[in-house]
Write a protein that holds these residues in place. Structure first.
Motif, PDB file in Angstrom:
ATOM      1  N   THR A  78       0.791  -1.224   0.000  1.00 14.39           N
ATOM      2  CA  THR A  78       0.000   0.000   0.000  1.00 14.39           C
ATOM      3  C   THR A  78       0.825   1.277   0.000  1.00 14.39           C
ATOM      4  OG1 THR A  78      -0.178  -0.098   2.388  1.00 14.39           O
ATOM      5  CG2 THR A  78      -1.981  -1.075   1.135  1.00 14.39           C
ATOM      6  N   LEU A  79       2.058   1.211   0.383  1.00  9.62           N
ATOM      7  CA  LEU A  79       2.823   2.450   0.500  1.00  9.62           C
ATOM      8  C   LEU A  79       4.062   2.508  -0.369  1.00  9.62           C
ATOM      9  CD1 LEU A  79       2.889   3.832   4.136  1.00  9.62           C
ATOM     10  CD2 LEU A  79       2.011   4.845   2.060  1.00  9.62           C
ATOM     11  N   LEU A  80       4.062   1.818  -1.459  1.00  9.19           N
ATOM     12  CA  LEU A  80       5.180   1.961  -2.375  1.00  9.19           C
ATOM     13  C   LEU A  80       5.104   3.345  -3.003  1.00  9.19           C
ATOM     14  CD1 LEU A  80       5.180  -1.517  -4.128  1.00  9.19           C
ATOM     15  CD2 LEU A  80       6.808  -0.660  -2.429  1.00  9.19           C
ATOM     16  N   PRO A  81       6.235   4.032  -3.112  1.00  8.97           N
ATOM     17  CA  PRO A  81       6.212   5.370  -3.716  1.00  8.97           C
ATOM     18  C   PRO A  81       5.560   5.382  -5.101  1.00  8.97           C
ATOM     19  CG  PRO A  81       8.339   4.952  -2.704  1.00  8.97           C
ATOM     20  CD  PRO A  81       7.572   3.658  -2.644  1.00  8.97           C
ATOM     21  N   GLU A  82       5.787   4.326  -5.858  1.00  7.63           N
ATOM     22  CA  GLU A  82       5.217   4.270  -7.208  1.00  7.63           C
ATOM     23  C   GLU A  82       3.694   4.223  -7.169  1.00  7.63           C
ATOM     24  OE1 GLU A  82       7.510   2.049  -5.995  1.00  7.63           O
ATOM     25  OE2 GLU A  82       9.259   2.969  -6.936  1.00  7.63           O
ATOM     26  N   GLU A  83       3.134   3.556  -6.163  1.00  2.00           N
ATOM     27  CA  GLU A  83       1.677   3.484  -6.070  1.00  2.00           C
ATOM     28  C   GLU A  83       1.080   4.832  -5.681  1.00  2.00           C
ATOM     29  OE1 GLU A  83       0.468  -0.960  -4.953  1.00  2.00           O
ATOM     30  OE2 GLU A  83       1.703   0.021  -3.426  1.00  2.00           O
ATOM     31  N   ILE A  84       1.805   5.595  -4.894  1.00  2.00           N
ATOM     32  CA  ILE A  84       1.329   6.934  -4.543  1.00  2.00           C
ATOM     33  C   ILE A  84       1.396   7.822  -5.776  1.00  2.00           C
ATOM     34  CG2 ILE A  84       1.811   8.987  -3.154  1.00  2.00           C
ATOM     35  CD1 ILE A  84       2.789   6.951  -0.977  1.00  2.00           C
ATOM     36  N   ARG A  85       2.501   7.745  -6.495  1.00  2.00           N
ATOM     37  CA  ARG A  85       2.662   8.555  -7.701  1.00  2.00           C
ATOM     38  C   ARG A  85       1.604   8.212  -8.739  1.00  2.00           C
ATOM     39  NH1 ARG A  85       7.675   7.043  -9.535  1.00  2.00           N
ATOM     40  NH2 ARG A  85       6.645   5.405 -10.684  1.00  2.00           N
ATOM     41  N   ASP A  86       1.253   6.940  -8.839  1.00  2.00           N
ATOM     42  CA  ASP A  86       0.313   6.484  -9.871  1.00  2.00           C
ATOM     43  C   ASP A  86      -1.143   6.463  -9.410  1.00  2.00           C
ATOM     44  OD1 ASP A  86       2.519   6.148 -11.503  1.00  2.00           O
ATOM     45  OD2 ASP A  86       2.673   3.993 -11.129  1.00  2.00           O
ATOM     46  N   ALA A  87      -1.421   6.969  -8.220  1.00  2.00           N
ATOM     47  CA  ALA A  87      -2.801   6.977  -7.713  1.00  2.00           C
ATOM     48  C   ALA A  87      -3.701   7.707  -8.712  1.00  2.00           C
ATOM     49  CB  ALA A  87      -2.866   7.643  -6.347  1.00  2.00           C
ATOM     50  N   ALA A  88      -4.854   7.126  -8.949  1.00  2.00           N
ATOM     51  CA  ALA A  88      -5.818   7.717  -9.884  1.00  2.00           C
ATOM     52  C   ALA A  88      -7.146   7.888  -9.162  1.00  2.00           C
ATOM     53  CB  ALA A  88      -5.985   6.821 -11.103  1.00  2.00           C
ATOM     54  N   PHE A  89      -7.809   8.977  -9.450  1.00  2.00           N
ATOM     55  CA  PHE A  89      -9.064   9.289  -8.792  1.00  2.00           C
ATOM     56  C   PHE A  89     -10.131   9.559  -9.844  1.00  2.00           C
ATOM     57  CE2 PHE A  89      -5.539  10.872  -6.184  1.00  2.00           C
ATOM     58  CZ  PHE A  89      -5.693  10.050  -5.073  1.00  2.00           C
ATOM     59  N   SER A  90     -11.356   9.224  -9.483  1.00  2.00           N
ATOM     60  CA  SER A  90     -12.495   9.481 -10.366  1.00  2.00           C
ATOM     61  C   SER A  90     -12.750  10.981 -10.470  1.00  2.00           C
ATOM     62  CB  SER A  90     -13.758   8.828  -9.799  1.00  2.00           C
ATOM     63  OG  SER A  90     -13.577   7.461  -9.633  1.00  2.00           O
ATOM     64  N   LYS A  91     -13.464  11.332 -11.497  1.00  2.00           N
ATOM     65  CA  LYS A  91     -13.936  12.709 -11.653  1.00  2.00           C
ATOM     66  C   LYS A  91     -15.220  12.848 -10.833  1.00  2.00           C
ATOM     67  CE  LYS A  91     -10.713  13.560 -14.632  1.00  2.00           C
ATOM     68  NZ  LYS A  91      -9.539  14.248 -14.177  1.00  2.00           N
ATOM     69  N   PRO A  92     -15.499  14.028 -10.321  1.00  2.00           N
ATOM     70  CA  PRO A  92     -16.767  14.198  -9.588  1.00  2.00           C
ATOM     71  C   PRO A  92     -17.952  14.103 -10.549  1.00  2.00           C
ATOM     72  CG  PRO A  92     -15.606  16.294  -9.778  1.00  2.00           C
ATOM     73  CD  PRO A  92     -14.711  15.247 -10.359  1.00  2.00           C
ATOM     74  N   PRO A  93     -19.111  13.752 -10.017  1.00  2.00           N
ATOM     75  CA  PRO A  93     -20.299  13.713 -10.879  1.00  2.00           C
ATOM     76  C   PRO A  93     -20.513  15.067 -11.562  1.00  2.00           C
ATOM     77  CG  PRO A  93     -20.794  12.789  -8.720  1.00  2.00           C
ATOM     78  CD  PRO A  93     -19.417  13.401  -8.635  1.00  2.00           C
ATOM     79  N   PHE A  94     -21.103  15.028 -12.714  1.00  2.00           N
ATOM     80  CA  PHE A  94     -21.332  16.244 -13.497  1.00  2.00           C
ATOM     81  C   PHE A  94     -22.006  17.314 -12.640  1.00  2.00           C
ATOM     82  CE2 PHE A  94     -23.853  18.858 -16.431  1.00  2.00           C
ATOM     83  CZ  PHE A  94     -22.827  19.314 -17.240  1.00  2.00           C
ATOM     84  N   GLY A  95     -21.407  18.488 -12.620  1.00  2.00           N
ATOM     85  CA  GLY A  95     -21.970  19.611 -11.885  1.00  2.00           C
ATOM     86  C   GLY A  95     -21.558  19.667 -10.423  1.00  2.00           C
TER      87      GLY A  95
END
Length: 128
Positions: A78-95
């Motif tokens: 869970t704490l590999l530097p590469e995993e932090i760098r590559d973390a991806a997040f969803s976009k918020p719902p429209f509006g």
């Protein structure tokens, strides 16, 4: 003999810094990351930072037992530097509002740098 209690280095984040960070929300319809995704990831990072810091501060990384090896493997996942760098997040719902992407990315760069420092200190203990 070195003092392992003073491992907090300049510009190194602490679990409290992660817990207390206040990221600025976007305005509705602006580009950003979904707040709930970022908040959940930061809670995971905070928990793992606490464990890494505890191990570094206590110098306990040099002591290996079968019960610790499973925990160590969890931290490595869970704490590999590469995993932090590559973390991806969803976009918020429209509006809906989200967090500013540049601000989140900049903070995660600091998190990644701190993880590298903590893992470096941890590896020094493990080599003993």
């Amino acid at each position: 003999m070195s003092d392992t209690k003073s491992v907090a280095l300049p510009h190194m984040l602490t679990p409290e810094n992660i817990r207390l960070v206040r990221l600025q929300p976007t305005r509705p319809f602006e580009k950003g990351y979904r707040e709930a995704d970022v908040d959940q990831f930061l809670r995971l990072v905070e928990d793992d930072f606490r464990e890494l810091q505890r191990r570094v501060d206590g110098g306990t990384a040099a002591v290996k037992s079968s019960s610790e090896s499973a925990e160590t493997r969890r931290l490595e996942r869970t704490l590999l530097p590469e995993e932090i760098r590559d973390a991806a997040f969803s976009k918020p719902p429209f509006g809906s509002r989200g967090y500013h992407e540049d601000e989140v990315d900049q903070f995660l760069d600091e998190v990644e740098a701190t993880v590298r420092i903590l893992r470096g200190l941890l590896s020094k203990y493990e080599a003993l």
